[in-house]
Design an enzyme around this catalytic site. Structure first.
Site, mmCIF file in Angstrom:
data_model
loop_
_atom_site.group_PDB
_atom_site.id
_atom_site.type_symbol
_atom_site.label_atom_id
_atom_site.label_comp_id
_atom_site.label_asym_id
_atom_site.label_seq_id
_atom_site.Cartn_x
_atom_site.Cartn_y
_atom_site.Cartn_z
ATOM 1 N N ALA A 63 0.743 -1.012 -0.011
ATOM 2 C CA ALA A 63 -0.048 0.182 -0.035
ATOM 3 C C ALA A 63 1.004 1.272 -0.145
ATOM 4 C CB ALA A 63 -0.794 -0.059 1.165
ATOM 5 N N GLY A 108 0.543 -5.076 0.914
ATOM 6 C CA GLY A 108 -0.551 -5.016 0.048
ATOM 7 C C GLY A 108 -0.273 -5.907 -1.137
ATOM 8 N N GLU A 111 -0.637 -9.389 -0.223
ATOM 9 C CA GLU A 111 -2.032 -9.629 -0.001
ATOM 10 C C GLU A 111 -2.708 -9.665 -1.323
ATOM 11 O OE1 GLU A 111 -1.771 -6.273 2.635
ATOM 12 O OE2 GLU A 111 -2.378 -7.413 4.220
ATOM 13 N N GLU A 131 4.621 -5.014 7.658
ATOM 14 C CA GLU A 131 3.905 -3.767 8.290
ATOM 15 C C GLU A 131 4.188 -3.351 9.707
ATOM 16 O OE1 GLU A 131 2.550 -6.007 6.206
ATOM 17 O OE2 GLU A 131 1.143 -5.432 4.945
HETATM 18 N N1 CO8 Z 1 4.530 3.108 -1.016
HETATM 19 C C1 CO8 Z 1 4.926 4.117 -1.288
HETATM 20 N N2 CO8 Z 1 5.932 4.518 -2.389
HETATM 21 C C2 CO8 Z 1 6.549 3.531 -2.348
HETATM 22 C C3 CO8 Z 1 6.219 2.059 -1.872
HETATM 23 C C4 CO8 Z 1 5.264 2.056 -1.090
HETATM 24 N N3 CO8 Z 1 4.676 1.039 -0.460
HETATM 25 N N4 CO8 Z 1 7.379 1.088 -2.202
HETATM 26 C C5 CO8 Z 1 8.221 1.731 -3.193
HETATM 27 N N5 CO8 Z 1 7.860 3.159 -3.044
HETATM 28 C C6 CO8 Z 1 8.483 4.088 -4.062
HETATM 29 C C7 CO8 Z 1 9.703 4.702 -3.296
HETATM 30 O O1 CO8 Z 1 9.417 5.682 -2.453
HETATM 31 C C8 CO8 Z 1 10.523 5.244 -4.469
HETATM 32 O O2 CO8 Z 1 9.944 6.223 -4.761
HETATM 33 P P1 CO8 Z 1 10.975 7.765 -5.133
HETATM 34 O O3 CO8 Z 1 11.654 7.336 -6.369
HETATM 35 O O4 CO8 Z 1 10.263 8.827 -5.178
HETATM 36 O O5 CO8 Z 1 11.921 7.998 -3.947
HETATM 37 C C9 CO8 Z 1 10.381 4.206 -5.594
HETATM 38 O O6 CO8 Z 1 9.176 3.711 -5.087
HETATM 39 C C10 CO8 Z 1 11.269 3.292 -5.648
HETATM 40 O O7 CO8 Z 1 11.487 2.572 -4.419
HETATM 41 P P2 CO8 Z 1 13.148 2.476 -3.825
HETATM 42 O O8 CO8 Z 1 13.932 3.794 -4.037
HETATM 43 O O9 CO8 Z 1 12.917 2.135 -2.162
HETATM 44 O O10 CO8 Z 1 13.490 1.280 -4.580
HETATM 45 P P3 CO8 Z 1 14.561 0.026 -3.706
HETATM 46 O O11 CO8 Z 1 14.818 -0.715 -4.924
HETATM 47 O O12 CO8 Z 1 15.800 0.690 -3.056
HETATM 48 O O13 CO8 Z 1 13.620 -0.776 -2.664
HETATM 49 C C11 CO8 Z 1 11.770 -1.930 -1.993
HETATM 50 C C12 CO8 Z 1 12.697 -1.385 -3.019
HETATM 51 C C13 CO8 Z 1 12.496 -2.637 -0.936
HETATM 52 C C14 CO8 Z 1 10.613 -2.683 -2.301
HETATM 53 C C15 CO8 Z 1 11.440 -0.614 -1.217
HETATM 54 O O14 CO8 Z 1 10.912 0.545 -1.886
HETATM 55 C C16 CO8 Z 1 10.538 -0.748 0.218
HETATM 56 O O15 CO8 Z 1 10.730 -1.179 1.166
HETATM 57 N N6 CO8 Z 1 9.146 -0.202 -0.245
HETATM 58 C C17 CO8 Z 1 7.984 -0.302 0.791
HETATM 59 C C18 CO8 Z 1 7.870 -1.790 1.066
HETATM 60 C C19 CO8 Z 1 6.838 -1.790 2.074
HETATM 61 O O16 CO8 Z 1 7.041 -1.887 3.371
HETATM 62 N N7 CO8 Z 1 5.410 -2.291 1.890
HETATM 63 C C20 CO8 Z 1 4.370 -2.271 2.994
HETATM 64 C C21 CO8 Z 1 3.788 -1.136 2.882
HETATM 65 S S1 CO8 Z 1 2.267 -1.117 4.091
HETATM 66 C C22 CO8 Z 1 1.133 -2.114 3.471
HETATM 67 O O17 CO8 Z 1 1.321 -2.504 2.337
HETATM 68 C C23 CO8 Z 1 -0.053 -2.151 4.167
HETATM 69 C C24 CO8 Z 1 -1.390 -2.923 3.490
HETATM 70 C C25 CO8 Z 1 -2.634 -2.661 4.269
HETATM 71 C C26 CO8 Z 1 -2.767 -1.183 4.333
HETATM 72 C C27 CO8 Z 1 -3.965 -1.302 5.035
HETATM 73 C C28 CO8 Z 1 -4.648 0.206 5.516
HETATM 74 C C29 CO8 Z 1 -4.711 0.823 6.737
#
Ligand code: CO8
Length: 257
Positions: A63, A108, A111, A131
């Site tokens: 998400a 997400g 999921e 999360e």
């Molecule tokens: N949300 C928003 N932006 C994201 C997300 C995300 N989940 N994942 C990646 N991005 C963006 C980054 O911010 C970045 O943007 P920018 O270039 O503008 O800085 C771009 O995508 C590329 O990402 P990275 O530079 O971080 O790429 P890397 O190769 O270095 O890393 C990863 C890749 C490991 C996947 C890293 O991006 C990461 O850890 N992402 C987040 C993963 C995460 O924690 N996901 C879980 C999110 S929470 C969730 O899903 C909850 C679901 C239920 C919600 C319930 C609602 C209440």
């Protein structure tokens, strides 16, 4: 502009989450676009769907964290309900859905894949529910589906300790069915989807409904679920043709309905 594209290819449909710059992260618009695309599929014709992510790096990286960061309790609840509604709709579609996981399937994203019937992945895929490291629980079905897809103890370990696993380990735990090199993933998904589409469609739908409806109920009730869906297949043209062809030792005509 939509963040989700759709391509119908004869009897199968391919849904692509297309927000590559944010690794296909799910914000409100992506969820809305996904629901709109899913609602717009012609289920009279299409017999199997594939869901995948754009690019070679990510299926869905979760998400959208930026969108959630300042949410109130009420807003968090609304977002959680939104994602759950869309994913449950996918899980209960009348036709099978294959997740072709082409990279990160985190939060997400994991999921979403678990709401699909079948998961296959590229060799660079990574799965996880990270999360609790963000101060929340999984919220698009992860606390419920992960422990129904893999052993409960492994699901709890992954969720409590925020442990991501690679494709090989996901295969070992049965979270995915197969691993392919990135370029071979979509062709493999299409091949499987076409094989499903070549079976008797009413029977495939009945089998999906029977498995979905029976999985969480006591066995006596589950057997009645099967009795209903099994019986419903009789007197269909495909049942008549499928069995007649077997008896006559010939290949059946293409299934119709
Ligand atoms: N949300 C928003 N932006 C994201 C997300 C995300 N989940 N994942 C990646 N991005 C963006 C980054 O911010 C970045 O943007 P920018 O270039 O503008 O800085 C771009 O995508 C590329 O990402 P990275 O530079 O971080 O790429 P890397 O190769 O270095 O890393 C990863 C890749 C490991 C996947 C890293 O991006 C990461 O850890 N992402 C987040 C993963 C995460 O924690 N996901 C879980 C999110 S929470 C969730 O899903 C909850 C679901 C239920 C919600 C319930 C609602 C209440």
């Amino acid at each position: 502009m939509s963040f989700v594209t759709y391509e119908a290819k004869d009897l199968i449909g391919i849904v692509t989450i297309n927000r590559e710059k944010a690794l296909n992260a799910l914000n409100t618009q992506v969820l809305n676009d996904l629901e709109e695309v899913i609602d717009g599929v012609d289920y009279d014709t299409i017999r199997c769907l594939i869901i995948t992510g754009a690019g070679k790096k990510s299926f869905v990286a979760g998400a959208d964290i930026g969108e959630m960061a300042e949410d109130t309790k009420a807003e968090g609840k609304e977002f959680c309900e939104h994602g759950n509604r869309v994913f449950r709709k996918i899980e209960t579609l009348p036709i099978p859905v294959i997740a072709a996981i082409n990279g990160f399937a985190l939060g997400g994203g994991c999921e979403l894949s678990m709401a699909c019937d079948i998961r296959i992945a590229s060799d660079n895929a990574v799965f996880g529910q990270p999360e609790v490291g963000l101060g929340i629980t999984p919220g698009f079905g992860g606390t419920q589906r992960l422990m129904r897809r893999i052993p409960v103890g492994k699901a709890k370990e992954m969720i409590y300790a925020s442990i991501n696993i690679k494709a090989e380990e996901a295969l070992k735990w049965g979270l995915i069915n197969a691993i392919y090199p990135q370029d071979e993933l979509l062709p493999a998904a299409e091949k499987l989807a076409n094989r499903i589409a070549a079976q008797a469609p009413i029977a495939v739908r009945a089998a999906k409904a029977a498995m979905n409806e029976g999985i969480d109920v006591p066995m006596d009730e589950a057997i009645q679920v099967e009795v209903k869906h099994f019986s419903d297949c009789f007197e269909t043209a495909d049942q008549k043709e499928g069995m007649k062809a077997f008896m006559e030792k010939r290949k059946h005509e293409p299934f119709q309905n």
